[in-house]
Design a protein around this motif. Structure first.
Motif, PDB file in Angstrom:
ATOM      1  N   GLN A 172       1.819 -14.643  13.150  1.00 61.29           N
ATOM      2  CA  GLN A 172       1.333 -15.929  12.633  1.00 61.29           C
ATOM      3  C   GLN A 172       2.427 -16.720  11.916  1.00 61.29           C
ATOM      4  N   GLN A 173       3.692 -16.234  12.021  1.00 63.22           N
ATOM      5  CA  GLN A 173       4.855 -16.906  11.437  1.00 63.22           C
ATOM      6  C   GLN A 173       4.694 -17.111   9.923  1.00 63.22           C
ATOM      7  N   ILE A 174       4.243 -16.033   9.273  1.00 60.64           N
ATOM      8  CA  ILE A 174       4.096 -16.033   7.817  1.00 60.64           C
ATOM      9  C   ILE A 174       5.092 -15.022   7.247  1.00 60.64           C
ATOM     10  N   PHE A 175       5.857 -15.445   6.260  1.00 58.58           N
ATOM     11  CA  PHE A 175       6.812 -14.521   5.657  1.00 58.58           C
ATOM     12  C   PHE A 175       6.064 -13.363   4.984  1.00 58.58           C
ATOM     13  N   CYS A 176       6.639 -12.147   5.150  1.00 64.66           N
ATOM     14  CA  CYS A 176       5.997 -10.941   4.624  1.00 64.66           C
ATOM     15  C   CYS A 176       7.011 -10.077   3.903  1.00 64.66           C
ATOM     16  N   ASN A 177       6.615  -9.584   2.741  1.00 66.92           N
ATOM     17  CA  ASN A 177       7.431  -8.671   1.957  1.00 66.92           C
ATOM     18  C   ASN A 177       6.852  -7.272   2.044  1.00 66.92           C
ATOM     19  N   LEU A 178       7.702  -6.304   2.417  1.00 64.75           N
ATOM     20  CA  LEU A 178       7.284  -4.897   2.477  1.00 64.75           C
ATOM     21  C   LEU A 178       7.925  -4.159   1.304  1.00 64.75           C
ATOM     22  N   VAL A 179       7.112  -3.599   0.426  1.00 66.92           N
ATOM     23  CA  VAL A 179       7.667  -3.046  -0.810  1.00 66.92           C
ATOM     24  C   VAL A 179       8.510  -1.808  -0.584  1.00 66.92           C
ATOM     25  N   THR A 222       0.846  -1.195   0.000  1.00 65.07           N
ATOM     26  CA  THR A 222       0.000   0.000   0.000  1.00 65.07           C
ATOM     27  C   THR A 222       0.881   1.244   0.000  1.00 65.07           C
ATOM     28  N   SER A 223       0.282   2.397  -0.163  1.00 66.34           N
ATOM     29  CA  SER A 223       1.024   3.660  -0.115  1.00 66.34           C
ATOM     30  C   SER A 223       1.075   4.223   1.299  1.00 66.34           C
ATOM     31  N   ASP A 224       0.526   3.485   2.265  1.00 66.15           N
ATOM     32  CA  ASP A 224       0.466   3.920   3.659  1.00 66.15           C
ATOM     33  C   ASP A 224       1.438   3.086   4.488  1.00 66.15           C
ATOM     34  N   ASP A 225       2.505   3.715   4.995  1.00 67.08           N
ATOM     35  CA  ASP A 225       3.514   2.989   5.768  1.00 67.08           C
ATOM     36  C   ASP A 225       2.939   2.372   7.029  1.00 67.08           C
ATOM     37  N   VAL A 226       1.952   3.048   7.638  1.00 67.90           N
ATOM     38  CA  VAL A 226       1.347   2.526   8.866  1.00 67.90           C
ATOM     39  C   VAL A 226       0.621   1.210   8.586  1.00 67.90           C
ATOM     40  N   VAL A 227      -0.147   1.188   7.496  1.00 69.44           N
ATOM     41  CA  VAL A 227      -0.864  -0.043   7.125  1.00 69.44           C
ATOM     42  C   VAL A 227       0.124  -1.158   6.798  1.00 69.44           C
ATOM     43  N   ASN A 228       1.172  -0.832   6.049  1.00 71.22           N
ATOM     44  CA  ASN A 228       2.177  -1.845   5.715  1.00 71.22           C
ATOM     45  C   ASN A 228       2.798  -2.438   6.970  1.00 71.22           C
ATOM     46  N   GLN A 229       3.066  -1.593   7.959  1.00 71.60           N
ATOM     47  CA  GLN A 229       3.648  -2.082   9.206  1.00 71.60           C
ATOM     48  C   GLN A 229       2.665  -2.965   9.958  1.00 71.60           C
ATOM     49  N   GLN A 230       1.389  -2.614   9.925  1.00 74.27           N
ATOM     50  CA  GLN A 230       0.373  -3.453  10.564  1.00 74.27           C
ATOM     51  C   GLN A 230       0.325  -4.841   9.919  1.00 74.27           C
ATOM     52  N   VAL A 231       0.414  -4.867   8.619  1.00 73.59           N
ATOM     53  CA  VAL A 231       0.411  -6.150   7.905  1.00 73.59           C
ATOM     54  C   VAL A 231       1.631  -6.975   8.321  1.00 73.59           C
ATOM     55  N   ALA A 232       2.812  -6.328   8.376  1.00 76.89           N
ATOM     56  CA  ALA A 232       4.039  -7.033   8.736  1.00 76.89           C
ATOM     57  C   ALA A 232       3.962  -7.598  10.141  1.00 76.89           C
TER      58      ALA A 232
END
Length: 454
Positions: A96-103, A80-90
């Motif tokens: 949940q021990q799921i690999f996450c990519n932050l663009v 997303t274009s929102d750093d706060v939302v991206n951090q929430q996703v991460a």
């Protein structure tokens, strides 16, 4: 090592992409190419995502991010274009021990997406760990240029032959020699690229039946008119694989510098009126080197099949059943004209182009009346010594004496020089330039002053 390089099979596995803008589209295309079961969550979706959803390629999750979206996922991408939302996703993915990519923050991500060179099933990935993505992209571009497009097809076929190779070749050394020949076989690669499976089977069987120690091949490679930047990628690849390079006077030093360092170089240069090595001797040389098991590249200025006598050399190879291939090059007419600001065709000036050898036969077999016709461009190769005859015959057969002409010396190289004038001055102009030079005759030459770029 900040990141462990790992290739993951995502086919049929659920992956979540949070975000549906331009950046997310690029990530989605990669995941879809990998066969992922892609779910996309966002308040709004770009037209591309709506089209994919209509095609049932993706599943849309309208709304703001919900940790429940992570259920059953193998990989998450926050785009997303929102750093706060991206951090929430991460953070939710971490729990949940799921690999996450932050663009936009790859160094904070548990997974990164590298630059990819796709020659499936062969894959090459390049990553800087998020520190220098532009450098990774530049390196990927260099690797793209080095790796032939057909490598994937060769790798696919190689996978079907492993048991057969083990059964036929008992030693590791023999297997290695076979695989080197297999992956360097230009004929096999071209046949696979053409989709000719029957012919590919024949070539493969020939590789198995041939004496590995003595199996050689020849590639005729067009080096272009001089500028190393005009060399084709396939030509460069073969030059860097060759054991022997047989080259002529028209191959520039810049191009020879790209040859494999330990390859043997054999000069067979020719000049008008003086032949350093006769053509028959060149034919014999190519055959002898190939029969010794060498990978030979016959490097020719321009294109091998345009006044390069490539056909004669192939005839000699074919008689001895020596495998060969041909890589076209940019011919001098095209390269020299382009670098001189002269279009070979133009709607208002020329609707056809004629490439003519300047080695005029005493019998006078050239159709001068046809050559003197209007609305065409004439390009004479190797014509300096016959400039007076060319001038006389064209004017005699109806071409106007003030027809624009250009002589291009050392075309496309840093030493290029262009001399222009009219047809009735051609012989005099020829005395002002040195070989190699190309003659361009036609009204398109009049466009040079407005179109040349250096």
């Amino acid at each position: 090592m900040d990141y462990f390089p790992l290739f993951c099979r995502l086919q049929g596995r659920r992956c979540l992409l949070v975000g549906a803008g331009d950046v997310a589209e690029r990530k989605a295309r990669l995941l879809l190419e990998a066969g992922a079961d892609l779910w996309v969550g966002a308040p709004d979706f770009s037209p591309a995502f709506l089209q994919w959803a209509q095609q049932k390629a993706v599943t849309l999750l309208p709304g703001h991010f919900d940790p429940a979206w992570l259920t059953g996922c193998w990989l998450v991408v926050a785009a997303t274009s929102d750093d706060v939302v991206n951090q929430q996703v991460a953070e939710a993915a971490e729990k949940q021990q799921i690999f996450c990519n932050l663009v936009d923050a790859p160094q904070q991500a548990s997974a990164i997406m590298p630059s990819i060179i796709d020659r499936s099933p062969l894959m090459v990935a390049v990553s800087s760990g998020g520190r220098a993505p532009v450098l990774a992209r530049l390196l990927r571009e260099k690797l793209e240029a080095m790796l032939p497009q057909h490598l994937g097809q060769l790798a696919q076929r190689a996978g079907t032959l492993r048991d057969r190779v083990k059964k036929q070749f008992g030693s590791l050394n023999a297997r290695r020699h076979f695989w080197e020949r297999f992956f360097h076989s230009e004929r096999l690669a071209q046949t696979l690229a053409n989709g000719d499976s029957e012919r590919a089977d024949q070539i493969t069987d020939a590789l198995f039946s041939a004496d590995i120690a003595s199996q050689g091949e020849v590639a005729l490679v067009g080096a272009g008119p001089g500028d190393a930047g005009l060399l084709t990628l396939k030509g460069l690849q073969l030059m860097q694989q060759a054991d022997v390079i047989v080259y002529d006077r028209l191959v520039s030093d810049e191009i020879l510098n790209l040859v494999r360092r330990d390859a043997e170089r054999i000069f067979v240069g020719k000049r008008a009126g003086y032949h350093c090595v006769p053509q028959d001797a060149i034919n014999q040389l190519l055959c002898e080197q190939a029969l010794r098991g060498k990978r030979v590249v016959r490097l020719k200025g321009g294109d091998p099949f345009i006044f390069g006598r490539g056909g004669e050399e192939l005839e000699a190879l074919a008689q001895l059943k020596i495998p060969f291939s041909v890589v076209p090059g940019i011919t001098a007419a095209s390269g020299c004209a382009a670098y001189s600001g002269i279009p070979l065709t133009h709607r208002d000036h020329a609707q056809s182009v004629r490439l003519v050898t300047g080695h005029l036969q005493k019998s006078g077999t050239l159709a001068w009346q046809t050559l003197a016709a209007e609305q065409q461009t004439l390009v004479f190769y190797m014509g300096l010594a016959q400039a007076g005859e060319i001038q006389q015959q064209l004017i005699k057969n109806g071409m106007r004496s003030d027809m624009p002409v250009a002589l291009v010396e050392n075309g496309t190289s840093t030493r290029q020089r262009v001399v222009t004038g009219t047809l009735n001055e051609l012989e005099a102009l020829a005395g002002q330039v040195n070989s190699p030079s190309l003659m361009i005759i036609g009204s398109v030459v009049s466009l040079r002053d407005s179109l040349r770029w250096f």
